[in-house]
Design an enzyme around this catalytic site. Structure first.
Site, mmCIF file in Angstrom:
data_model
loop_
_atom_site.group_PDB
_atom_site.id
_atom_site.type_symbol
_atom_site.label_atom_id
_atom_site.label_comp_id
_atom_site.label_asym_id
_atom_site.label_seq_id
_atom_site.Cartn_x
_atom_site.Cartn_y
_atom_site.Cartn_z
ATOM 1 N N ASP A 27 0.773 -1.102 0.032
ATOM 2 C CA ASP A 27 -0.021 -0.160 0.172
ATOM 3 C C ASP A 27 0.819 1.186 0.013
ATOM 4 O O ASP A 27 2.109 1.143 -0.468
ATOM 5 C CB ASP A 27 -0.890 -0.010 1.241
ATOM 6 C CG ASP A 27 -0.272 0.055 2.701
ATOM 7 O OD1 ASP A 27 0.584 0.945 2.689
ATOM 8 O OD2 ASP A 27 -0.670 -0.863 3.313
ATOM 9 N N LYS A 218 -11.633 -3.306 -4.101
ATOM 10 C CA LYS A 218 -10.965 -2.028 -3.279
ATOM 11 C C LYS A 218 -9.531 -1.901 -3.918
ATOM 12 O O LYS A 218 -8.987 -2.804 -4.465
ATOM 13 C CB LYS A 218 -10.752 -2.365 -1.814
ATOM 14 C CG LYS A 218 -10.118 -1.263 -1.024
ATOM 15 C CD LYS A 218 -10.329 -1.204 0.674
ATOM 16 C CE LYS A 218 -9.208 -2.166 0.900
ATOM 17 N NZ LYS A 218 -9.625 -2.380 2.528
ATOM 18 N N ASP A 249 -8.617 3.150 -0.641
ATOM 19 C CA ASP A 249 -7.954 3.051 0.522
ATOM 20 C C ASP A 249 -6.632 3.790 0.604
ATOM 21 O O ASP A 249 -5.519 3.298 -0.217
ATOM 22 C CB ASP A 249 -7.508 1.405 0.824
ATOM 23 C CG ASP A 249 -7.005 1.440 2.435
ATOM 24 O OD1 ASP A 249 -6.562 2.115 3.051
ATOM 25 O OD2 ASP A 249 -6.855 0.148 2.587
ATOM 26 N N GLU A 275 -11.013 5.043 2.774
ATOM 27 C CA GLU A 275 -10.572 4.332 3.804
ATOM 28 C C GLU A 275 -9.261 4.853 4.512
ATOM 29 O O GLU A 275 -8.442 5.373 3.415
ATOM 30 C CB GLU A 275 -10.436 2.838 3.683
ATOM 31 C CG GLU A 275 -9.848 2.179 4.661
ATOM 32 C CD GLU A 275 -9.933 0.530 4.390
ATOM 33 O OE1 GLU A 275 -8.994 -0.077 4.740
ATOM 34 O OE2 GLU A 275 -10.653 0.111 3.638
ATOM 35 N N GLU A 301 -8.468 -0.286 10.929
ATOM 36 C CA GLU A 301 -7.267 -1.101 10.738
ATOM 37 C C GLU A 301 -6.023 -0.475 11.365
ATOM 38 O O GLU A 301 -5.351 -1.562 12.053
ATOM 39 C CB GLU A 301 -6.635 -0.904 9.051
ATOM 40 C CG GLU A 301 -5.457 -1.641 8.934
ATOM 41 C CD GLU A 301 -5.104 -1.673 7.540
ATOM 42 O OE1 GLU A 301 -4.110 -1.859 7.336
ATOM 43 O OE2 GLU A 301 -5.894 -0.963 6.733
#
Length: 412
Positions: A27, A218, A249, A275, A301
């Site tokens: 990410d 996502k 996200d 997110e 998270e």
């Protein structure tokens, strides 16, 4: 239930790490993850063994394991059914261990260690009754359930009595909600668009996900170049179609001005949620985003404990609660946070650091017993081969697990 006496003779930690390939798991902030578990193992005076997980990204996993080995003194020598009959008290003793509390409180290494130990206790408890965790939880009386929870610092927002009343109120319609056991719990594909995937791979993954029945998916955003995010987001919407449920996200990448600016652009693509748009501890920044941009925010998270969740829930900025039982203090704290979220009408859509193994049980409990809507559960397939009883997905739905325990046993 089988009430045979089962004593925890010894408990210890295992350090398990799993390399990911070709950009999986990446990410905007965690660019080179190694999925890892600090595992708590409970050895008993029977053939049964409890197994609990806390999730990390590799480095530092050994420190969590060290903390597990210190904290297990609180449960060693305990009979599992007696332990769980008043687990909220023991939970508080562990969370407030007078020496380790200084390292938190209730966050970081010690909180992750607590999660692994707590999850191992619930796993052993379910195995001792020969039930999958979801079945154990929905069969408990409201009084027995709340006795497994620590309500400290929640007294002004959710008392034990109020929690029991909330659970009793959900008994209406409970039988109808149990139909989800047979139909399966809806999943969403969180792996179509990891941050390091190129556009072609994202395109291919979207089509594969749709072929497998997924209509919700996502994309990871948070690029240094916002135009990259917009291009990739438009790609997902174009291929998946207007009817698809799409989430974006950012994994905490943006500061507040950046978050407002990019969210204003992303909302044109009709996201179901955005997110973790900014720092996970910054309640006020999320409130500001929610006020200035017409977008639903999801986070949890990286929210470490019930106090931070209390603040986010009360703030009004939280549209979807992503509490994760391998990030907060295990199943016990997850349930407490879920109850408060239900009181405030905020649905729980967990983050799955456990790859959905534990949370497939918890979302069934949330829907059937707590009355949360059955929205979606994240699906991450990368570690399925390492679990003894891996999650089963059919037509984009989680098939209800039947094996005793919480499905957290890893293969040797």
């Amino acid at each position: 239930m089988n009430n045979k006496s089962i004593v925890i003779k010894k408990a210890w930690a295992k350090d398990r790490r799993f390399e990911l390939k070709d950009g999986a798991g990446s990410d905007a902030v965690h660019t080179t993850p190694i999925y890892a578990y600090a595992v708590c193992i409970l050895e008993t005076d029977s053939a049964l063994e409890g197994s609990g997980l806390a999730f990390t990204l590799g480095q530092g996993n050994e420190i969590v394991c060290s903390a597990i080995n210190h904290l297990v003194k609180h449960i060693e020598g305990k009979e599992i059914n007696e332990l769980m009959s008043d687990f909220g008290t023991v939970y508080k003793e562990m969370a407030d261990d007078p020496n380790f509390r200084w390292l938190g409180p209730h966050k970081g290494i010690v909180q992750l260690a607590l999660a692994a130990i707590v999850n191992a206790c619930y796993d052993l408890w379910a195995k001792s009754t020969r039930l999958p965790l979801w079945k154990l939880l929905i069969d408990l009386s409201p009084e027995a359930l709340v006795n497994t929870l620590d309500f400290s610092y929640y007294e002004e927002v959710l008392t034990k009595r109020e929690a029991v009343s909330l659970l009793n109120d959900q008994k209406e319609g409970l039988e109808a909600r149990q139909s989800i056991i047979h139909s399966g719990y809806p999943g969403y594909d969180t792996s179509i668009g990891w941050f390091n995937y190129d556009d072609q791979k994202i395109s291919d993954n979207i089509l594969k996900a749709m072929d497998n029945g997924f209509t919700a998916m996502k994309l990871k955003v948070g690029s240094k170049d916002p135009e990259r995010d917009i291009r990739r987001a438009e790609l997902v919407r174009k291929i998946a179609g207007d009817g698809a449920t799409i989430m974006f996200d950012a994994n905490q990448q943006w500061n507040l001005p950046q978050a407002i600016s990019i969210c204003e652009k992303l909302i044109e693509l009709n996201p179901y949620w955005i997110e973790e748009p900014t720092h996970p501890d910054d309640v006020q920044a999320h409130v500001t985003i929610a006020k200035q941009v017409d977008v639903k925010l999801a986070l949890g998270e990286h929210v470490p404990n019930k106090i931070m969740f209390k603040n986010f829930i009360q703030s009004g900025c939280l549209s979807f609660n992503q509490v994760d039982a391998v990030r907060v203090g295990g199943v016990s704290e997850f349930i407490l946070i879920s109850l408060l979220s239900r009181k405030y009408g905020i649905p729980v859509v967990p983050h799955v650091g456990d790859m959905g193994q534990i949370h497939q049980h918890l979302v069934l409990f949330n829907h059937i017993t707590v009355g949360h809507p059955a929205l979606l559960l994240e699906h991450i397939p990368h570690l399925q081969e390492y679990f003894k009883f891996p999650v089963q997905i059919k037509d984009a739905k989680y098939t209800t697990p039947q094996e005793p325990g919480m499905s957290s046993d890893l293969l040797d």
